[in-house]
Scaffold this motif. Sequence first.
Motif, mmCIF file in Angstrom:
data_model
loop_
_atom_site.group_PDB
_atom_site.id
_atom_site.type_symbol
_atom_site.label_atom_id
_atom_site.label_comp_id
_atom_site.label_asym_id
_atom_site.label_seq_id
_atom_site.Cartn_x
_atom_site.Cartn_y
_atom_site.Cartn_z
ATOM 1 N N ALA A 63 -11.505 5.260 40.262
ATOM 2 C CA ALA A 63 -10.455 6.034 40.621
ATOM 3 C C ALA A 63 -11.025 7.345 41.361
ATOM 4 N N ALA A 64 -11.113 7.590 42.708
ATOM 5 C CA ALA A 64 -11.639 8.733 43.282
ATOM 6 C C ALA A 64 -10.636 10.015 43.070
ATOM 7 N N ASN A 65 -11.219 10.985 43.092
ATOM 8 C CA ASN A 65 -10.251 12.233 43.215
ATOM 9 C C ASN A 65 -9.435 12.202 44.545
ATOM 10 N N PRO A 66 -8.113 12.794 44.430
ATOM 11 C CA PRO A 66 -7.325 12.465 45.740
ATOM 12 C C PRO A 66 -8.057 12.867 46.762
ATOM 13 N N GLY A 67 -7.749 12.188 47.929
ATOM 14 C CA GLY A 67 -8.422 12.661 49.268
ATOM 15 C C GLY A 67 -9.893 11.995 49.324
ATOM 16 N N VAL B 282 -17.538 -0.362 42.496
ATOM 17 C CA VAL B 282 -18.648 -0.615 41.548
ATOM 18 C C VAL B 282 -19.131 -2.061 41.443
ATOM 19 N N LEU B 283 -17.816 -2.718 41.301
ATOM 20 C CA LEU B 283 -18.022 -4.273 41.245
ATOM 21 C C LEU B 283 -17.418 -4.867 42.426
ATOM 22 N N HIS B 284 -17.929 -6.083 43.078
ATOM 23 C CA HIS B 284 -17.278 -6.774 44.050
ATOM 24 C C HIS B 284 -17.132 -8.271 43.893
ATOM 25 N N ASP B 285 -16.012 -8.536 43.997
ATOM 26 C CA ASP B 285 -15.707 -9.911 43.965
ATOM 27 C C ASP B 285 -16.572 -10.724 42.843
ATOM 28 N N ILE B 286 -16.253 -10.436 41.604
ATOM 29 C CA ILE B 286 -17.336 -11.191 40.698
ATOM 30 C C ILE B 286 -16.570 -12.453 39.895
ATOM 31 N N GLN C 182 -17.327 -2.792 30.503
ATOM 32 C CA GLN C 182 -16.260 -2.171 30.256
ATOM 33 C C GLN C 182 -14.797 -2.756 30.734
ATOM 34 N N LEU C 183 -14.917 -3.739 31.596
ATOM 35 C CA LEU C 183 -13.711 -4.597 31.755
ATOM 36 C C LEU C 183 -13.618 -5.476 30.729
ATOM 37 N N VAL C 184 -14.339 -6.022 30.123
ATOM 38 C CA VAL C 184 -14.053 -6.871 28.968
ATOM 39 C C VAL C 184 -13.215 -6.186 27.807
ATOM 40 N N ASN C 185 -13.588 -5.177 27.327
ATOM 41 C CA ASN C 185 -12.807 -4.550 26.220
ATOM 42 C C ASN C 185 -11.556 -3.489 26.763
ATOM 43 N N ARG C 186 -11.490 -3.472 28.130
ATOM 44 C CA ARG C 186 -10.601 -2.722 28.745
ATOM 45 C C ARG C 186 -10.621 -1.422 28.430
ATOM 46 N N THR C 187 -11.804 -0.861 28.862
ATOM 47 C CA THR C 187 -12.061 0.587 28.695
ATOM 48 C C THR C 187 -11.655 0.886 30.057
ATOM 49 N N TYR C 188 -11.711 -0.080 31.130
ATOM 50 C CA TYR C 188 -11.091 0.255 32.221
ATOM 51 C C TYR C 188 -10.388 -1.007 32.598
ATOM 52 N N ASP C 189 -9.392 -1.262 33.746
ATOM 53 C CA ASP C 189 -8.780 -2.405 34.286
ATOM 54 C C ASP C 189 -9.569 -2.748 35.469
ATOM 55 N N ALA C 190 -9.754 -3.862 35.796
ATOM 56 C CA ALA C 190 -10.218 -4.251 37.410
ATOM 57 C C ALA C 190 -8.996 -4.070 38.253
ATOM 58 N N THR C 191 -9.539 -3.492 39.442
ATOM 59 C CA THR C 191 -8.784 -3.061 40.386
ATOM 60 C C THR C 191 -8.154 -4.267 41.329
ATOM 61 N N ALA C 192 -9.020 -5.470 41.273
ATOM 62 C CA ALA C 192 -8.790 -6.747 41.873
ATOM 63 C C ALA C 192 -9.103 -7.786 41.095
ATOM 64 N N GLY C 193 -8.413 -8.856 41.156
ATOM 65 C CA GLY C 193 -8.746 -10.122 40.285
ATOM 66 C C GLY C 193 -8.584 -10.022 38.836
ATOM 67 N N ARG C 194 -8.886 -10.935 38.211
ATOM 68 C CA ARG C 194 -8.271 -11.072 36.588
ATOM 69 C C ARG C 194 -9.809 -11.320 35.885
ATOM 70 N N VAL C 195 -9.289 -10.716 34.742
ATOM 71 C CA VAL C 195 -10.214 -10.939 33.532
ATOM 72 C C VAL C 195 -9.622 -11.769 32.483
#
Length: 454
Positions: free
Chosen positions: A207-211, A217-221, A246-259
């Motif tokens: 997530a970028a700062n507003p603006g 970081v990851l593309h269609d994996i 970090q997407l495996v233990n949900r430190t973050y959530d994917a912005t698209a697609g599913r884990v």
Amino acid sequence: LISETVLGIVVPLTFIFFTEPRLIVVPLIFVVGYIITARHYLRRLMPVIQRQREQYGLMNAGLEETISGIEVVKASAREALERSKYLRNAQHFRDLFVEQGRIEARYLPLLLFGIALGAQFFHALWLYSIGDIGLGQVVAVIGLMNVLRFPTFIALFAFSVFQAGLAGARRILAIINAETDLDENPDGYRAPLRGEITFEHVSFSFAANPGEAPHQVLHDISFHIPAGQTVAIVGQTGSGKSALTQLVNRTYDATAGRVWIDGVDVRDWSLDALRSQIGKIEQDIFLFSRTIAENIAFGAPDATPEQIEAAARAAQAHEFISRMPHGYQTVIGERGVTLSGGQRQRIALARAFLANPRILILDDSTSAIDSATEDEIQRAIRQAQQGRTVLLITHRLAQIRWADQILVLDGGCLVASGTHEELLRTSPHYRRIFARYDHTTTLTDPAHLTEGAA
Ligand SMILES: Nc1ncnc2c1ncn2[C@@H]1O[C@H](COP(=O)(O)OP(=O)(O)OP(=O)(O)O)[C@@H](O)[C@H]1O
Ligand SMILES: [Mg+2]
């Protein structure tokens, strides 16, 4: 406190009124004047208090940073600069207190009360001299004025403390109320983990700062890891290896697609159930300033000393721990600075062994360790692979070669996957990485390591 204060003001006023109605004038002016002054006073004081809190936070954060980065500070000969920076912060903090004192002095409520008391005294004396009230009433009214004094002060004091608290609370509430979609899901899925991991068209942006545009970081994996496999993730620095785990233990959530984990979307898992069954050894190993035993048992506080030792043995850590002055009771320095990189790594491994997770993530990109330690750690990791899914980020070719599957990342894209032999044949990316990775490491035959561990 509020009701007592109100009573403490209303009751003496009533008594004064019934003693002599004319004598209510001065105390009433006092109370009303007092409330008006207090409002002005607080309106000027609050911004200063708020700035004090902020400055205090700034000052301490700066100090903490300087202390935990003391080695860098010294190595860059920045002591004087850091000291003057802290001094400036502290001076600003002090100035804010002086300003508070100045405001307080200007609105000194004591002065107001002194004037009121004097005026009331002369008013009562005058009424006495013209024979309208007796001496007893003069004494009673002056006494009641004194009764009034304390509650009015308390009222202001309580109010300003309350306001100061509010200033602090506002800062904390801003953090507490910060929206997060990574909250625990109370009805989430809970089950013993098997360790199957599937990525389905996963993309991820920080997530970028507003603006600002989000940083992808990851593309269609997409990939699939059956339970129990050991999978190595390789790629250049910044290619997204850590982000992927970090997407495996949900430190973050994917912005698209599913884990998916065991066929259940990670977002449908109970966060607690998921994380307690996924072990992770971070790229920057964090150890607490507690004993070695406590650090190993961090994820399993009920572990017995025997269990802790068994985990340390499995992680090849028992030997160096036993040589420490207090063995397992040795307290590790701030952030574990008294341990070497390899030792920290083995403590982290022991922690992972004890928690016995079904999925183990080892993020080990940066470690540089001598080959004797290297062998021990390889043996420990080999042991860790038994009966669980392991995601391995490493530059050690020996470990990569053992993997059941290798994922090759490049610029956030999954450019190839397969076994070492397959990739050597088919993937130029892999060949490039293979050529660059750490060939100083002995390409140990995994067989002898397994024997060693057994
Ligand atoms: N908290 C963050 N906020 C924004 N961008 C980040 C953050 N963490 C990492 N990145 C970016 O994400 C990209 C991938 O980072 P990641 O840490 O996954 O790389 P890596 O493959 O693990 O690298 P290394 O081998 O150096 O550990 C990088 O471009 C990095 O700048
Ligand atoms: Mg990394």
